[in-house]
Motif scaffolding. Structure first.
Motif, PDB file in Angstrom:
ATOM      1  N   ARG A  92       0.859  -1.193   0.000  1.00  0.00           N
ATOM      2  CA  ARG A  92       0.000   0.000   0.000  1.00  0.00           C
ATOM      3  C   ARG A  92       0.891   1.236   0.000  1.00  0.00           C
ATOM      4  O   ARG A  92       1.784   1.359   0.842  1.00  0.00           O
ATOM      5  CB  ARG A  92      -0.924   0.008   1.214  1.00  0.00           C
ATOM      6  CG  ARG A  92      -1.850  -1.191   1.242  1.00  0.00           C
ATOM      7  CD  ARG A  92      -2.893  -1.113   2.311  1.00  0.00           C
ATOM      8  NE  ARG A  92      -2.320  -0.928   3.655  1.00  0.00           N
ATOM      9  CZ  ARG A  92      -3.055  -0.833   4.747  1.00  0.00           C
ATOM     10  NH1 ARG A  92      -4.383  -0.882   4.684  1.00  0.00           N
ATOM     11  NH2 ARG A  92      -2.479  -0.684   5.925  1.00  0.00           N
ATOM     12  N   TYR A  93       0.648   2.125  -0.950  1.00  0.00           N
ATOM     13  CA  TYR A  93       1.416   3.357  -1.093  1.00  0.00           C
ATOM     14  C   TYR A  93       0.570   4.524  -0.591  1.00  0.00           C
ATOM     15  O   TYR A  93      -0.602   4.631  -0.932  1.00  0.00           O
ATOM     16  CB  TYR A  93       1.762   3.601  -2.560  1.00  0.00           C
ATOM     17  CG  TYR A  93       2.492   2.454  -3.220  1.00  0.00           C
ATOM     18  CD1 TYR A  93       3.863   2.327  -3.114  1.00  0.00           C
ATOM     19  CD2 TYR A  93       1.795   1.502  -3.960  1.00  0.00           C
ATOM     20  CE1 TYR A  93       4.532   1.279  -3.729  1.00  0.00           C
ATOM     21  CE2 TYR A  93       2.453   0.455  -4.579  1.00  0.00           C
ATOM     22  CZ  TYR A  93       3.822   0.347  -4.466  1.00  0.00           C
ATOM     23  OH  TYR A  93       4.474  -0.688  -5.076  1.00  0.00           O
ATOM     24  N   PHE A  94       1.175   5.426   0.174  1.00  0.00           N
ATOM     25  CA  PHE A  94       0.462   6.555   0.735  1.00  0.00           C
ATOM     26  C   PHE A  94       1.088   7.877   0.271  1.00  0.00           C
ATOM     27  O   PHE A  94       2.303   7.966   0.076  1.00  0.00           O
ATOM     28  CB  PHE A  94       0.476   6.489   2.268  1.00  0.00           C
ATOM     29  CG  PHE A  94      -0.316   5.327   2.806  1.00  0.00           C
ATOM     30  CD1 PHE A  94      -1.648   5.486   3.132  1.00  0.00           C
ATOM     31  CD2 PHE A  94       0.253   4.078   2.958  1.00  0.00           C
ATOM     32  CE1 PHE A  94      -2.402   4.428   3.615  1.00  0.00           C
ATOM     33  CE2 PHE A  94      -0.483   3.007   3.445  1.00  0.00           C
ATOM     34  CZ  PHE A  94      -1.811   3.181   3.769  1.00  0.00           C
ATOM     35  N   ALA A  95       0.238   8.887   0.112  1.00  0.00           N
ATOM     36  CA  ALA A  95       0.639  10.275  -0.161  1.00  0.00           C
ATOM     37  C   ALA A  95       1.637  10.347  -1.326  1.00  0.00           C
ATOM     38  O   ALA A  95       1.348   9.878  -2.422  1.00  0.00           O
ATOM     39  CB  ALA A  95       1.159  10.919   1.101  1.00  0.00           C
ATOM     40  N   GLY A  96       2.810  10.951  -1.101  1.00  0.00           N
ATOM     41  CA  GLY A  96       3.809  11.128  -2.155  1.00  0.00           C
ATOM     42  C   GLY A  96       4.317   9.823  -2.734  1.00  0.00           C
ATOM     43  O   GLY A  96       4.699   9.766  -3.909  1.00  0.00           O
ATOM     44  N   ALA A  97       4.318   8.762  -1.949  1.00  0.00           N
ATOM     45  CA  ALA A  97       4.737   7.453  -2.466  1.00  0.00           C
ATOM     46  C   ALA A  97       3.725   6.945  -3.490  1.00  0.00           C
ATOM     47  O   ALA A  97       4.098   6.370  -4.513  1.00  0.00           O
ATOM     48  CB  ALA A  97       4.909   6.452  -1.330  1.00  0.00           C
ATOM     49  N   ALA A  98       2.442   7.179  -3.234  1.00  0.00           N
ATOM     50  CA  ALA A  98       1.403   6.783  -4.192  1.00  0.00           C
ATOM     51  C   ALA A  98       1.529   7.598  -5.469  1.00  0.00           C
ATOM     52  O   ALA A  98       1.383   7.063  -6.577  1.00  0.00           O
ATOM     53  CB  ALA A  98       0.014   6.961  -3.577  1.00  0.00           C
ATOM     54  N   ALA A 158       4.286   8.947  -6.699  1.00  0.00           N
ATOM     55  CA  ALA A 158       5.488   8.510  -7.415  1.00  0.00           C
ATOM     56  C   ALA A 158       5.306   7.129  -8.038  1.00  0.00           C
ATOM     57  O   ALA A 158       5.830   6.857  -9.123  1.00  0.00           O
ATOM     58  CB  ALA A 158       6.695   8.511  -6.474  1.00  0.00           C
ATOM     59  N   ALA A 159       4.562   6.251  -7.369  1.00  0.00           N
ATOM     60  CA  ALA A 159       4.328   4.900  -7.899  1.00  0.00           C
ATOM     61  C   ALA A 159       3.238   4.887  -8.960  1.00  0.00           C
ATOM     62  O   ALA A 159       3.141   3.949  -9.753  1.00  0.00           O
ATOM     63  CB  ALA A 159       3.949   3.944  -6.764  1.00  0.00           C
ATOM     64  N   ALA A 196      12.980  -1.001  -9.015  1.00  0.00           N
ATOM     65  CA  ALA A 196      13.040  -1.492 -10.393  1.00  0.00           C
ATOM     66  C   ALA A 196      11.686  -1.366 -11.084  1.00  0.00           C
ATOM     67  O   ALA A 196      11.613  -1.035 -12.267  1.00  0.00           O
ATOM     68  CB  ALA A 196      13.508  -2.946 -10.412  1.00  0.00           C
ATOM     69  N   GLU A 197      10.612  -1.594 -10.343  1.00  0.00           N
ATOM     70  CA  GLU A 197       9.272  -1.528 -10.920  1.00  0.00           C
ATOM     71  C   GLU A 197       8.830  -0.100 -11.211  1.00  0.00           C
ATOM     72  O   GLU A 197       8.200   0.165 -12.233  1.00  0.00           O
ATOM     73  CB  GLU A 197       8.268  -2.185  -9.969  1.00  0.00           C
ATOM     74  CG  GLU A 197       6.845  -2.181 -10.494  1.00  0.00           C
ATOM     75  CD  GLU A 197       5.872  -2.883  -9.574  1.00  0.00           C
ATOM     76  OE1 GLU A 197       4.657  -2.739  -9.823  1.00  0.00           O
ATOM     77  OE2 GLU A 197       6.285  -3.569  -8.622  1.00  0.00           O
ATOM     78  N   PHE A 251      10.486   7.312  -8.059  1.00  0.00           N
ATOM     79  CA  PHE A 251       9.996   6.551  -6.916  1.00  0.00           C
ATOM     80  C   PHE A 251      11.145   6.219  -5.966  1.00  0.00           C
ATOM     81  O   PHE A 251      10.987   6.289  -4.751  1.00  0.00           O
ATOM     82  CB  PHE A 251       9.293   5.267  -7.366  1.00  0.00           C
ATOM     83  CG  PHE A 251       8.763   4.476  -6.219  1.00  0.00           C
ATOM     84  CD1 PHE A 251       7.578   4.830  -5.604  1.00  0.00           C
ATOM     85  CD2 PHE A 251       9.465   3.392  -5.717  1.00  0.00           C
ATOM     86  CE1 PHE A 251       7.094   4.113  -4.514  1.00  0.00           C
ATOM     87  CE2 PHE A 251       8.990   2.664  -4.642  1.00  0.00           C
ATOM     88  CZ  PHE A 251       7.795   3.032  -4.034  1.00  0.00           C
ATOM     89  N   ALA A 252      12.301   5.869  -6.500  1.00  0.00           N
ATOM     90  CA  ALA A 252      13.462   5.551  -5.664  1.00  0.00           C
ATOM     91  C   ALA A 252      13.834   6.745  -4.786  1.00  0.00           C
ATOM     92  O   ALA A 252      14.174   6.575  -3.608  1.00  0.00           O
ATOM     93  CB  ALA A 252      14.648   5.140  -6.527  1.00  0.00           C
ATOM     94  N   ARG A 253      13.750   7.940  -5.330  1.00  0.00           N
ATOM     95  CA  ARG A 253      14.048   9.151  -4.565  1.00  0.00           C
ATOM     96  C   ARG A 253      13.070   9.292  -3.400  1.00  0.00           C
ATOM     97  O   ARG A 253      13.465   9.566  -2.268  1.00  0.00           O
ATOM     98  CB  ARG A 253      13.982  10.375  -5.478  1.00  0.00           C
ATOM     99  CG  ARG A 253      14.414  11.663  -4.833  1.00  0.00           C
ATOM    100  CD  ARG A 253      14.273  12.848  -5.768  1.00  0.00           C
ATOM    101  NE  ARG A 253      12.889  13.146  -6.112  1.00  0.00           N
ATOM    102  CZ  ARG A 253      12.011  13.724  -5.295  1.00  0.00           C
ATOM    103  NH1 ARG A 253      12.355  14.052  -4.075  1.00  0.00           N
ATOM    104  NH2 ARG A 253      10.776  13.957  -5.688  1.00  0.00           N
TER     105      ARG A 253
END
Length: 78
Positions: free
Chosen positions: A4-10, A12-13, A35-36, A41-43
């Motif tokens: 589950r990705y939240f906020a800025g991670a979502a 970026a993903a 890699a995906e 996203f890595a940042r």
């Protein structure tokens, strides 16, 4: 496992949820997610906390296949 990705991670993903087969170490999970989803996203991932079923693990710990992993960027506010 459920990711589950939240906020800025979502952002970026490009999604709020995903999945990955396990078991896998937390460090290998970070590598697979990078890699995906790519460099941006890595940042973001570098600043995120990863909670596995609500607990913090080290990069050497194994994440079970049935786990839920939350990718949480730093929160600000007041």
């Amino acid at each position: 496992m459920r990711i589950r990705y939240f906020a800025g991670a979502a952002d970026a993903a490009g999604r709020e949820e995903g999945s990955l087969a396990g078991p896998i170490t937390l460090g290998a999970l970070r590598t697979a997610l990078t890699a995906e989803h790519g460099a941006e996203f890595a940042r973001v991932l570098g600043r995120c906390s990863l909670l596995v079923d609500g607990s913090r693990l080290t990069d050497d710990d194994t994440v079970p296949d049935a786990a839920t992993v939350d990718v949480l960027p730093p929160f600000a506010g007041g």
